[in-house]
Design a protein around this motif. Structure first.
Motif, PDB file in Angstrom:
ATOM      1  N   THR A   1    -122.467 -40.897 -21.661  1.00  0.00           N
ATOM      2  CA  THR A   1    -121.511 -41.870 -22.194  1.00  0.00           C
ATOM      3  C   THR A   1    -122.034 -43.281 -21.960  1.00  0.00           C
ATOM      4  OG1 THR A   1    -120.294 -41.886 -20.092  1.00  0.00           O
ATOM      5  CG2 THR A   1    -119.541 -40.363 -21.817  1.00  0.00           C
ATOM      6  N   VAL A   2    -121.730 -44.175 -22.903  1.00  0.00           N
ATOM      7  CA  VAL A   2    -122.200 -45.553 -22.834  1.00  0.00           C
ATOM      8  C   VAL A   2    -121.023 -46.466 -22.510  1.00  0.00           C
ATOM      9  CG1 VAL A   2    -123.392 -47.404 -24.043  1.00  0.00           C
ATOM     10  CG2 VAL A   2    -123.955 -45.025 -24.551  1.00  0.00           C
ATOM     11  N   SER A   3    -121.165 -47.265 -21.460  1.00  0.00           N
ATOM     12  CA  SER A   3    -120.097 -48.187 -21.093  1.00  0.00           C
ATOM     13  C   SER A   3    -120.183 -49.471 -21.911  1.00  0.00           C
ATOM     14  CB  SER A   3    -120.159 -48.496 -19.593  1.00  0.00           C
ATOM     15  OG  SER A   3    -121.416 -49.048 -19.257  1.00  0.00           O
ATOM     16  N   ARG A   4    -119.131 -50.239 -21.897  1.00  0.00           N
ATOM     17  CA  ARG A   4    -118.947 -51.364 -22.796  1.00  0.00           C
ATOM     18  C   ARG A   4    -120.040 -52.445 -22.737  1.00  0.00           C
ATOM     19  NH1 ARG A   4    -115.109 -53.062 -26.021  1.00  0.00           N
ATOM     20  NH2 ARG A   4    -114.860 -55.284 -26.457  1.00  0.00           N
ATOM     21  N   PRO A   5    -120.623 -52.818 -21.603  1.00  0.00           N
ATOM     22  CA  PRO A   5    -121.571 -53.942 -21.620  1.00  0.00           C
ATOM     23  C   PRO A   5    -122.866 -53.682 -22.391  1.00  0.00           C
ATOM     24  CG  PRO A   5    -120.785 -53.484 -19.393  1.00  0.00           C
ATOM     25  CD  PRO A   5    -120.379 -52.340 -20.243  1.00  0.00           C
ATOM     26  N   VAL A   6    -123.148 -52.442 -22.738  1.00  0.00           N
ATOM     27  CA  VAL A   6    -124.418 -52.116 -23.395  1.00  0.00           C
ATOM     28  C   VAL A   6    -124.337 -52.480 -24.877  1.00  0.00           C
ATOM     29  CG1 VAL A   6    -126.083 -50.297 -23.895  1.00  0.00           C
ATOM     30  CG2 VAL A   6    -124.795 -50.256 -21.758  1.00  0.00           C
ATOM     31  N   ARG A   7    -125.321 -53.220 -25.357  1.00  0.00           N
ATOM     32  CA  ARG A   7    -125.349 -53.622 -26.761  1.00  0.00           C
ATOM     33  C   ARG A   7    -125.508 -52.401 -27.673  1.00  0.00           C
ATOM     34  NH1 ARG A   7    -130.058 -57.165 -27.805  1.00  0.00           N
ATOM     35  NH2 ARG A   7    -131.087 -55.993 -26.153  1.00  0.00           N
ATOM     36  N   ALA A   8    -124.984 -52.506 -28.879  1.00  0.00           N
ATOM     37  CA  ALA A   8    -125.032 -51.385 -29.817  1.00  0.00           C
ATOM     38  C   ALA A   8    -126.454 -50.961 -30.118  1.00  0.00           C
ATOM     39  CB  ALA A   8    -124.295 -51.752 -31.104  1.00  0.00           C
ATOM     40  N   VAL A   9    -127.355 -51.924 -30.314  1.00  0.00           N
ATOM     41  CA  VAL A   9    -128.738 -51.577 -30.642  1.00  0.00           C
ATOM     42  C   VAL A   9    -129.386 -50.790 -29.512  1.00  0.00           C
ATOM     43  CG1 VAL A   9    -129.652 -53.779 -29.769  1.00  0.00           C
ATOM     44  CG2 VAL A   9    -130.945 -52.491 -31.472  1.00  0.00           C
TER      45      VAL A   9
ATOM     46  N   LEU B   1    -129.578 -61.373 -23.581  1.00  0.00           N
ATOM     47  CA  LEU B   1    -128.860 -62.077 -22.525  1.00  0.00           C
ATOM     48  C   LEU B   1    -128.163 -63.292 -23.137  1.00  0.00           C
ATOM     49  CD1 LEU B   1    -128.519 -61.848 -19.418  1.00  0.00           C
ATOM     50  CD2 LEU B   1    -130.344 -63.537 -19.204  1.00  0.00           C
ATOM     51  N   GLU B   2    -126.853 -63.330 -23.025  1.00  0.00           N
ATOM     52  CA  GLU B   2    -126.105 -64.435 -23.590  1.00  0.00           C
ATOM     53  C   GLU B   2    -126.377 -65.713 -22.798  1.00  0.00           C
ATOM     54  OE1 GLU B   2    -124.793 -61.634 -22.541  1.00  0.00           O
ATOM     55  OE2 GLU B   2    -124.273 -60.586 -24.399  1.00  0.00           O
ATOM     56  N   PRO B   3    -126.332 -66.876 -23.458  1.00  0.00           N
ATOM     57  CA  PRO B   3    -126.536 -68.149 -22.748  1.00  0.00           C
ATOM     58  C   PRO B   3    -125.567 -68.293 -21.590  1.00  0.00           C
ATOM     59  CG  PRO B   3    -126.548 -68.492 -25.134  1.00  0.00           C
ATOM     60  CD  PRO B   3    -126.119 -67.071 -24.914  1.00  0.00           C
ATOM     61  N   GLY B   4    -126.097 -68.706 -20.435  1.00  0.00           N
ATOM     62  CA  GLY B   4    -125.262 -68.908 -19.260  1.00  0.00           C
ATOM     63  C   GLY B   4    -125.045 -67.678 -18.410  1.00  0.00           C
ATOM     64  N   ALA B   5    -125.463 -66.515 -18.893  1.00  0.00           N
ATOM     65  CA  ALA B   5    -125.266 -65.284 -18.117  1.00  0.00           C
ATOM     66  C   ALA B   5    -126.215 -65.247 -16.926  1.00  0.00           C
ATOM     67  CB  ALA B   5    -125.496 -64.073 -19.009  1.00  0.00           C
ATOM     68  N   ASP B   6    -125.793 -64.566 -15.867  1.00  0.00           N
ATOM     69  CA  ASP B   6    -126.609 -64.415 -14.666  1.00  0.00           C
ATOM     70  C   ASP B   6    -127.521 -63.206 -14.852  1.00  0.00           C
ATOM     71  OD1 ASP B   6    -127.709 -64.099 -12.196  1.00  0.00           O
ATOM     72  OD2 ASP B   6    -125.841 -63.711 -11.135  1.00  0.00           O
ATOM     73  N   PRO B   7    -128.854 -63.401 -14.926  1.00  0.00           N
ATOM     74  CA  PRO B   7    -129.760 -62.267 -15.172  1.00  0.00           C
ATOM     75  C   PRO B   7    -129.638 -61.163 -14.129  1.00  0.00           C
ATOM     76  CG  PRO B   7    -130.916 -64.357 -15.462  1.00  0.00           C
ATOM     77  CD  PRO B   7    -129.575 -64.680 -14.872  1.00  0.00           C
ATOM     78  N   ALA B   8    -129.482 -61.547 -12.852  1.00  0.00           N
ATOM     79  CA  ALA B   8    -129.400 -60.536 -11.792  1.00  0.00           C
ATOM     80  C   ALA B   8    -128.142 -59.685 -11.938  1.00  0.00           C
ATOM     81  CB  ALA B   8    -129.438 -61.199 -10.423  1.00  0.00           C
ATOM     82  N   GLU B   9    -127.005 -60.342 -12.215  1.00  0.00           N
ATOM     83  CA  GLU B   9    -125.761 -59.596 -12.376  1.00  0.00           C
ATOM     84  C   GLU B   9    -125.810 -58.720 -13.625  1.00  0.00           C
ATOM     85  OE1 GLU B   9    -122.241 -57.869 -11.913  1.00  0.00           O
ATOM     86  OE2 GLU B   9    -123.313 -59.078 -10.431  1.00  0.00           O
ATOM     87  N   ARG B  10    -126.383 -59.267 -14.696  1.00  0.00           N
ATOM     88  CA  ARG B  10    -126.529 -58.483 -15.930  1.00  0.00           C
ATOM     89  C   ARG B  10    -127.383 -57.252 -15.688  1.00  0.00           C
ATOM     90  NH1 ARG B  10    -124.474 -56.919 -20.780  1.00  0.00           N
ATOM     91  NH2 ARG B  10    -126.023 -56.838 -22.424  1.00  0.00           N
ATOM     92  N   THR B  11    -128.455 -57.398 -14.927  1.00  0.00           N
ATOM     93  CA  THR B  11    -129.327 -56.265 -14.621  1.00  0.00           C
ATOM     94  C   THR B  11    -128.591 -55.199 -13.830  1.00  0.00           C
ATOM     95  OG1 THR B  11    -131.328 -57.616 -14.674  1.00  0.00           O
ATOM     96  CG2 THR B  11    -131.443 -55.570 -13.428  1.00  0.00           C
ATOM     97  N   ARG B  12    -127.805 -55.624 -12.828  1.00  0.00           N
ATOM     98  CA  ARG B  12    -127.053 -54.639 -12.026  1.00  0.00           C
ATOM     99  C   ARG B  12    -126.054 -53.887 -12.896  1.00  0.00           C
ATOM    100  NH1 ARG B  12    -127.486 -58.837  -8.102  1.00  0.00           N
ATOM    101  NH2 ARG B  12    -125.521 -59.787  -8.789  1.00  0.00           N
ATOM    102  N   THR B  13    -125.387 -54.605 -13.796  1.00  0.00           N
ATOM    103  CA  THR B  13    -124.421 -53.953 -14.677  1.00  0.00           C
ATOM    104  C   THR B  13    -125.102 -52.943 -15.590  1.00  0.00           C
ATOM    105  OG1 THR B  13    -123.054 -55.945 -14.671  1.00  0.00           O
ATOM    106  CG2 THR B  13    -122.658 -54.365 -16.432  1.00  0.00           C
ATOM    107  N   LEU B  14    -126.247 -53.329 -16.116  1.00  0.00           N
ATOM    108  CA  LEU B  14    -126.979 -52.443 -17.012  1.00  0.00           C
ATOM    109  C   LEU B  14    -127.500 -51.206 -16.279  1.00  0.00           C
ATOM    110  CD1 LEU B  14    -128.957 -55.065 -19.134  1.00  0.00           C
ATOM    111  CD2 LEU B  14    -127.240 -53.459 -19.994  1.00  0.00           C
ATOM    112  N   ARG B  15    -127.927 -51.371 -15.038  1.00  0.00           N
ATOM    113  CA  ARG B  15    -128.408 -50.209 -14.279  1.00  0.00           C
ATOM    114  C   ARG B  15    -127.286 -49.206 -14.047  1.00  0.00           C
ATOM    115  NH1 ARG B  15    -132.404 -53.541 -10.276  1.00  0.00           N
ATOM    116  NH2 ARG B  15    -134.280 -53.353 -11.573  1.00  0.00           N
ATOM    117  N   ARG B  16    -126.099 -49.714 -13.758  1.00  0.00           N
ATOM    118  CA  ARG B  16    -124.966 -48.804 -13.591  1.00  0.00           C
ATOM    119  C   ARG B  16    -124.668 -48.077 -14.908  1.00  0.00           C
ATOM    120  NH1 ARG B  16    -122.993 -53.181 -10.366  1.00  0.00           N
ATOM    121  NH2 ARG B  16    -121.766 -53.994 -12.129  1.00  0.00           N
ATOM    122  N   ALA B  17    -124.718 -48.829 -16.005  1.00  0.00           N
ATOM    123  CA  ALA B  17    -124.467 -48.216 -17.311  1.00  0.00           C
ATOM    124  C   ALA B  17    -125.543 -47.189 -17.655  1.00  0.00           C
ATOM    125  CB  ALA B  17    -124.419 -49.298 -18.388  1.00  0.00           C
ATOM    126  N   HIS B  18    -126.776 -47.496 -17.285  1.00  0.00           N
ATOM    127  CA  HIS B  18    -127.884 -46.567 -17.562  1.00  0.00           C
ATOM    128  C   HIS B  18    -127.711 -45.275 -16.775  1.00  0.00           C
ATOM    129  CE1 HIS B  18    -132.023 -44.943 -17.106  1.00  0.00           C
ATOM    130  NE2 HIS B  18    -132.177 -45.387 -18.344  1.00  0.00           N
TER     131      HIS B  18
END
Length: 419
Positions: free
Chosen positions: A33-41, A8-25
């Motif tokens: 297919t993997v969408s852009r917000p997902v880290r390479a690792v 989680l980058e400094p200043g990021a909203d954890p709730a919004e980040r979680t929602r974005t990741l769930r959609r990507a998952h």
């Protein structure tokens, strides 16, 4: 995709980040297919999870229970540094309502400690001592992925591959044997969103380094420097460690030391000749020359003659596997098995010992019917064509991947006329 190892980058909203990741998952599990917000690792880990046959609705299985868990924990090298780990992590885990966990090199949780309410919640996803959290078993998670990539990892909420783990955040770092560099396991901190802070990743890494330093200080010292360790599984040239010095032995010297380590009472020249050479016409002087060269490597006082024997106690990885098999600790035996004994050796006695060890462990795994242990063997280089193990694995985990591989092996065995 970002290559950042922070979840989680400094200043990021954890709730919004979680929602974005769930959609990507969900996109990944549906379409691959993997969408852009997902880290390479994380993206790479998701792909490995799919290749390993992990499903997003799976759960961890408990491999070690009760006495088996206690015996394995007591023998594990990381048991010696648990007081230090508790001292460094215990208060942090309790105050933050987190859990500290330590796993072995195969992702089996050996210790899970911390806030009681958090432990009860973690029980619901089988984050408990004895459960296997290797990436190949439960997909992306901090301890399993940290060992898969060989470095500290932070996993935030929906970056976890299995859905039931997605409310959690964790950070883990591998712990290495300071003498051999071998991965012993990992230390992990698991809890809520607060662990996505960069400090948690640095924290577990510092604890792992402290544990390695403590292990170096606790390295056993034998009287007169006489003790030695021998690593001969999964390698053609054995590694002998004595007096803090590591020596890579030649193939012939590896065979000699393996046989002498198996026979601390010693072997006669004739017994060694028969054990080492397929050609019965090899003269004794050839063996004596090899032994003279070996004596120069290990020291003249450590290789006696009449009979030939090692005068220092040697703990070999072969004897560790044998001892655990005799005790019925199949999981521990599998963890210590790094591959066939001196796989390139054609020395008759080594071939017999290699076959005996492999067959014994293989039979124990088939009898145990544990899908994760069977999968570890089947996906290892020495097990990829093992028809018996693939049959056993398919019986307990009949996925499309296992059925396909089994069908291919049975077709190969039947030959072209049966197709």
């Amino acid at each position: 995709m970002t290559d950042s190892w922070l979840a989680l980058e400094p200043g990021a909203d954890p709730a919004e980040r979680t929602r974005t990741l769930r959609r990507a998952h969900e996109t990944f599990t549906a379409a691959g297919t993997v969408s852009r917000p997902v880290r390479a690792v994380v993206a790479e880990s998701w792909r490995r999870s799919v290749r390993a046959g992990v499903g997003p609705d799976g759960t961890a299985s408990v491999e070690l229970m009760d006495g088996d868990l206690g015996a394995y924990r007591a023998e594990h090298p990381l048991a010696r540094v648990m007081p230090l780990v508790r001292e460094l992590m215990g208060a942090f885990a309790a105050d933050g309502e987190h859990l500290l966990a330590v796993c072995d090199a195969h992702g089996r949780l050996l210790w899970v400690e911390g806030h009681p309410a958090t432990r009860r919640r973690a029980d619901g996803m089988n984050f408990v001592p004895g459960a296997r959290w290797a990436e190949s078993a439960v997909g992306t998670n901090a301890p399993g992925t940290a060992m898969a990539v060989g470095r500290p990892v932070q996993v935030f909420t929906a970056e976890h591959f299995i859905r039931r783990v997605q409310p959690w955040t964790c950070a883990a770092a591998p712990v290495h044997d300071p003498r051999t560099g071998r991965v012993l396991g990992a230390v992990d901190i698991t809890g809520g969103d607060g662990l996505a802070h960069p400090h948690s990743l640095g924290f577990v890494q510092a604890v792992a380094r402290a544990a390695e330093s403590q292990l170096a200080l606790l390295a056993p010292e034998t009287p007169g420097g006489e003790g030695a360790e021998l690593a001969a599984l999964g390698r053609d040239e054995a590694l002998l460690t004595a007096d803090g010095r590591k020596v890579r032995l030649s193939r012939r010297h590896s065979e000699i030391v393996v046989l002498l380590a198996q026979h601390p009472e010693g072997l006669t020249g004739d017994e060694l000749l028969c054990g080492l050479y397929e050609d019965e016409t090899v003269p004794p002087v050839t063996l004596r020359a090899e032994l003279a060269r070996l004596r120069g490597i290990v020291g003249p006082a450590r290789l006696a003659s009449r009979p030939y024997r090692l005068t220092m106690p040697v703990e070999s990885d072969v004897t560790v596997v044998e001892r655990r098999l005799r005790a019925g600790a199949v999981t521990g035996a599998a963890a210590a098995y790094a591959g066939p004994l001196l796989p390139g050796s054609q020395a008759p006695a080594v071939v017999r010992l290699r076959r005996r060890l492999s067959d014994g462990l293989r039979a124990a795994l088939i009898a145990r019917r544990d899908p994760d242990l069977l999968a570890d063997w089947a996906h290892a280089p020495w097990g990829e064509d093992d028809l018996g193990v693939w049959r056993a694995l398919t019986a307990v985990r009949p996925t499309a991947t296992t059925r396909s591989r089994l069908a291919a092996l049975e077709s190969e065995l039947a030959g072209p006329d049966a197709r």
